[in-house]
Design an enzyme around this catalytic site. Structure first.
Site, PDB file in Angstrom:
ATOM      1  N   PRO A   2      31.481  34.979  47.122  1.00 12.95           N
ATOM      2  CA  PRO A   2      31.715  33.742  46.379  1.00 12.95           C
ATOM      3  C   PRO A   2      32.412  34.019  45.056  1.00 12.95           C
ATOM      4  O   PRO A   2      32.081  34.972  44.349  1.00 12.95           O
ATOM      5  CB  PRO A   2      30.300  33.198  46.166  1.00 12.95           C
ATOM      6  CG  PRO A   2      29.482  33.815  47.248  1.00 12.95           C
ATOM      7  CD  PRO A   2      30.068  35.162  47.473  1.00 12.95           C
ATOM      8  N   GLU A   3      33.382  33.172  44.731  1.00 12.75           N
ATOM      9  CA  GLU A   3      34.150  33.324  43.511  1.00 12.75           C
ATOM     10  C   GLU A   3      33.900  32.119  42.607  1.00 12.75           C
ATOM     11  O   GLU A   3      32.969  31.339  42.852  1.00 12.75           O
ATOM     12  CB  GLU A   3      35.632  33.499  43.852  1.00 12.75           C
ATOM     13  CG  GLU A   3      35.901  34.691  44.764  1.00 12.75           C
ATOM     14  CD  GLU A   3      37.357  34.819  45.189  1.00 12.75           C
ATOM     15  OE1 GLU A   3      38.255  34.471  44.387  1.00 12.75           O
ATOM     16  OE2 GLU A   3      37.620  35.270  46.324  1.00 12.75           O
ATOM     17  N   LYS A  58      31.451  34.831  38.236  1.00 12.28           N
ATOM     18  CA  LYS A  58      30.866  34.663  39.566  1.00 12.28           C
ATOM     19  C   LYS A  58      29.336  34.622  39.508  1.00 12.28           C
ATOM     20  O   LYS A  58      28.671  34.712  40.546  1.00 12.28           O
ATOM     21  CB  LYS A  58      31.310  35.796  40.490  1.00 12.28           C
ATOM     22  CG  LYS A  58      32.827  35.928  40.632  1.00 12.28           C
ATOM     23  CD  LYS A  58      33.180  37.127  41.484  1.00 12.28           C
ATOM     24  CE  LYS A  58      34.674  37.391  41.486  1.00 12.28           C
ATOM     25  NZ  LYS A  58      35.031  38.578  42.299  1.00 12.28           N
ATOM     26  N   ARG A 259      41.766  46.196  49.057  1.00 12.33           N
ATOM     27  CA  ARG A 259      41.462  44.833  49.471  1.00 12.33           C
ATOM     28  C   ARG A 259      42.518  44.326  50.444  1.00 12.33           C
ATOM     29  O   ARG A 259      43.719  44.545  50.225  1.00 12.33           O
ATOM     30  CB  ARG A 259      41.447  43.892  48.256  1.00 12.33           C
ATOM     31  CG  ARG A 259      40.498  44.296  47.143  1.00 12.33           C
ATOM     32  CD  ARG A 259      39.050  44.103  47.518  1.00 12.33           C
ATOM     33  NE  ARG A 259      38.175  44.319  46.384  1.00 12.33           N
ATOM     34  CZ  ARG A 259      37.766  43.365  45.557  1.00 12.33           C
ATOM     35  NH1 ARG A 259      38.153  42.118  45.754  1.00 12.33           N
ATOM     36  NH2 ARG A 259      36.972  43.636  44.546  1.00 12.33           N
TER      37      ARG A 259
END
Length: 269
Positions: A2-3, A58, A259
């Site tokens: 979650p950001e 976050k 990433r």
């Protein structure tokens, strides 16, 4: 993970559901999710009132009436659900805070955590974070000033929580697509117009994602139709091989800073 938009969505929903209410019970199924022994954590938290909920980057911060705080970081796989025991998802719950017959379930905290902290401890935990990109004092001039210190790839720069707080892998892809900039492009290579465009894209993408309720798969409560709306509005992230919504060419996936990174190799320059 979650950001900023997901945690902002949770913050708003939690303010509606539990702000001003007293915690009537605490159940711990995984002590490693805490920073204190279970018995001490329960003793400190139980019977306290939640005065408010804030977000920083976050993280979520639950302010308790005795002056201390709960700091939540969901990390990878973590999510929240609010409801009664009949509505509880059939998933392992690491922490449960009760508010009468309603409960806040912390699920998937294998990497995430919920820490009980004093105000000085909280300040130390958060002191490394950069500015909030949606606050009024995060101006274009401030962004341009921060850019002067950056030398690496734009993707890596956006992931740096000390540069700007709250942007992660998913929204960095979406921001760079919106700004028509390649993720490998160096910050030092940006022209003035591109810098302005990047600043505007950060604002636009994050605000839209909040309006859509973030990308979380799981509803926050039974009947929640807001949470998760951003997932179907992603333009490039996790859409390898699909047509770019802007030019129709296939979305490409590469690895940057360990990433998975998604972008359009035609309309991002």
């Amino acid at each position: 993970m979650p950001e900023l938009p997901e945690m902002e969505n949770y913050k708003c929903l939690l303010q509606e559901k539990i702000q001003g209410k007293q915690i009537t019970g605490v159940v711990i199924q995984r002590e490693k999710s805490l920073n204190l022994p279970t018995e001490e954590f329960v003793q400190r938290v139980n019977r306290q009132k939640v005065l408010g909920i804030d977000r920083r980057a976050k993280y979520l911060i639950f302010h308790l009436d005795k002056g201390d705080h709960l700091l939540l970081h969901l990390m990878l796989g973590g999510w929240l659900f609010y409801g009664n025991t009949d509505e509880k998802p059939k998933r392992t719950v690491q922490v449960q805070l009760s508010f009468g017959n309603q409960h806040l379930y912390f699920i998937g905290l294998r990497l995430g955590y919920l820490h009980e902290l004093s105000t000085p401890q909280l300040e130390v935990q958060l002191q490394h974070l950069g500015p909030e990109p949606l606050e009024s004092n995060f101006s274009l001039d401030r962004f341009l000033h921060l850019l002067q210190t950056k030398r690496g790839a734009l993707k890596t720069m956006l992931l740096d929580q000390e540069f700007i707080a709250g942007i992660g892998n998913r929204y960095s892809d979406e921001i760079l697509w919106h700004a028509r900039l390649l993720p490998e492009k160096k910050a030092t290579e940006l022209e003035q117009e591109q810098k302005v465009r990047l600043f505007q894209s950060i604002q636009t993408v994050l605000r839209q994602a909040i309006q859509w309720g973030g990308y979380m798969d799981e509803a926050f409560y039974q009947g929640d139709v807001q949470t998760g709306g951003a997932k179907n509005n992603m333009n490039v992230h996790d859409r390898e091989g699909e047509a770019c919504p802007r030019c129709g060419n296939p979305i490409v996936k590469v690895e940057i800073s360990s990433r998975n990174t998604f972008y359009c190799h035609i309309c991002q320059k």
